[in-house]
Design an enzyme around this catalytic site. Structure first.
Site, PDB file in Angstrom:
ATOM      1  N   CYS A 134      72.168  75.184  22.160  1.00 48.94           N
ATOM      2  CA  CYS A 134      71.960  75.762  20.837  1.00 48.94           C
ATOM      3  C   CYS A 134      70.654  75.340  20.175  1.00 48.94           C
ATOM      4  O   CYS A 134      70.184  76.002  19.251  1.00 48.94           O
ATOM      5  CB  CYS A 134      73.128  75.414  19.924  1.00 48.94           C
ATOM      6  SG  CYS A 134      74.743  75.878  20.594  1.00 48.94           S
ATOM      7  N   HIS A 274      71.438  76.016  12.452  1.00 42.79           N
ATOM      8  CA  HIS A 274      72.129  76.603  13.595  1.00 42.79           C
ATOM      9  C   HIS A 274      73.443  77.216  13.125  1.00 42.79           C
ATOM     10  O   HIS A 274      74.233  76.567  12.429  1.00 42.79           O
ATOM     11  CB  HIS A 274      72.389  75.524  14.651  1.00 42.79           C
ATOM     12  CG  HIS A 274      73.341  75.944  15.721  1.00 42.79           C
ATOM     13  ND1 HIS A 274      73.239  77.156  16.382  1.00 42.79           N
ATOM     14  CD2 HIS A 274      74.419  75.315  16.255  1.00 42.79           C
ATOM     15  CE1 HIS A 274      74.211  77.242  17.270  1.00 42.79           C
ATOM     16  NE2 HIS A 274      74.937  76.147  17.208  1.00 42.79           N
ATOM     17  N   ASN A 304      78.943  81.909  16.948  1.00 43.20           N
ATOM     18  CA  ASN A 304      77.917  81.014  17.476  1.00 43.20           C
ATOM     19  C   ASN A 304      77.302  81.654  18.717  1.00 43.20           C
ATOM     20  O   ASN A 304      77.957  81.769  19.752  1.00 43.20           O
ATOM     21  CB  ASN A 304      78.556  79.660  17.822  1.00 43.20           C
ATOM     22  CG  ASN A 304      77.559  78.647  18.347  1.00 43.20           C
ATOM     23  OD1 ASN A 304      76.412  78.964  18.639  1.00 43.20           O
ATOM     24  ND2 ASN A 304      78.006  77.407  18.485  1.00 43.20           N
TER      25      ASN A 304
END
Length: 355
Positions: A134, A274, A304
């Site tokens: 990520c 994020h 996500n």
């Protein structure tokens, strides 16, 4: 209460970079999300979960899944073409393509090479950044900035992309509800001498942990019938540990970054985190004692998307009018490993500021 930086943590910082002789900015961006929407209500029919549980725990209402006949490179190509068009340059002008993903088309050959040939970036150096998860796009931007310190190079294309639907267990509610598929692309270019805008610096850290990992498929534990039957080819995640790490490391990194560059929190126009979980973002803003009006979120729509979250949320924040010329932005991401960090950018919308 706001977060404070311990002396031990502050003394350990060795990775702040300030760009003085060469400054690099964001010339153009592109985004791609698949059209296949997976709602919480659909997941209720497949696994032991409810819409209320998912929204309460994550803030996610829906996510996108890539069509089965397509791969990560398809999303990269779509995002790249839009970024090039927005930057006003041709694929042949790109000197390097950095693709960050841990869901590449194949273990071999290179996904960056696949994308290079598909878009016609004939002179670009293809680089695959495969295990930063990520945090990949932030790390890719740091790598691209260093690449542009060479005066022979002018443009770098950084793409964060993930087909998370391919590596999550459809029977595991602890992971399946969280993730989606997407890609985002950023064109980096050197700015003209004397222009103060662009990437001012970054703060990067890493610490080995197995809180998020895929147990089999590597040289430590190759796939076999037993591992496949046990679902070890899928992503495994310790949600509590991820929460603790993200809500500690991200605001801490932001404060370290700002302190090193002489900025106050109040000087920042927009914080972009994020997009893992809406509650994590809220807690990070709370730790920074900043209002939610100073951030922008799209995790509700996409879940996500790992390496794609930063470029996609940046792209959408710009298109939503949340970013203005010369605004100061802070990016903060964390990925499995752990890798985490933050970046300080003054965003320029004037193409005349670029070489």
């Amino acid at each position: 209460m706001g977060i404070t930086i311990t002396k031990e943590r502050n003394d350990a910082v060795k990775s702040i970079s300030t760009l003085t002789e060469v400054n690099v900015g964001i010339l153009g961006m592109g985004s791609y999300v698949p059209s296949n929407v997976i709602t919480n209500q659909e997941l209720e029919q497949k696994i032991d979960t409810t819409n209320e549980w998912i929204v309460a725990k994550t803030g996610i209402e829906e996510r996108r899944h890539l069509d089965k006949e397509k791969a990560t490179s398809h999303m990269c190509i779509m995002a790249a073409n839009e970024a090039l068009a927005n930057a006003g340059i041709a694929a042949g002008d790109i000197d390097a393509i950095i693709i960050t993903t841990f869901t590449p088309d194949y273990i071999l050959p290179s996904t960056a090479l696949i994308v290079k040939e598909a878009i016609g970036a004939s002179k670009a150096l293809p680089i695959d950044l495969n295990q930063v998860a990520c945090a990949g796009t932030l790390y890719g931007m740091v790598l691209g900035t260093h690449f542009l310190m060479n005066p022979n190079h002018k443009n770098v294309l950084v793409i964060g992309a993930e087909a998370m639907s391919r590596i999550i267990n459809p029977d595991d509610r602890s992971t399946y509800v969280f993730f989606g598929d997407a890609a985002g692309a950023i064109v980096l270019r050197r700015m003209k001498k004397g222009v103060s805008a662009g990437i001012f610096g970054w703060d990067l850290h890493s610490k080995l942990a197995m809180d998020v990992h895929i147990p089999s498929g590597g040289s430590m534990s190759p796939h076999n019938q037993e591992s496949l039957m046990a679902g070890k080819q899928y992503l495994h995640m310790d949600g509590r540990s991820v929460w603790k790490s993200a809500t500690t490391y991200l605001p801490e990194s932001v404060l370290i970054l700002l302190g090193k560059h002489g900025f106050r929190k109040e000087d920042i126009d927009l914080f972009l985190f994020h997009q893992a979980n809406l509650n994590i973002i809220k807690e990070c803003m709370n730790q920074l004692q900043m209002p939610m009006e100073k951030t922008f979120c799209n995790v509700m729509k996409y879940g996500n998307t790992s390496a794609a979250t930063l470029p996609v949320v940046l792209y959408e924040a710009l298109n939503a009018g949340k970013i203005k010329h010369n605004d100061f932005l802070v990016f903060a991401t964390i990925g499995a490993g752990y890798f985490w960090g933050s970046m300080l950018v003054q965003f320029s919308m004037d193409s005349a500021n670029f070489e």
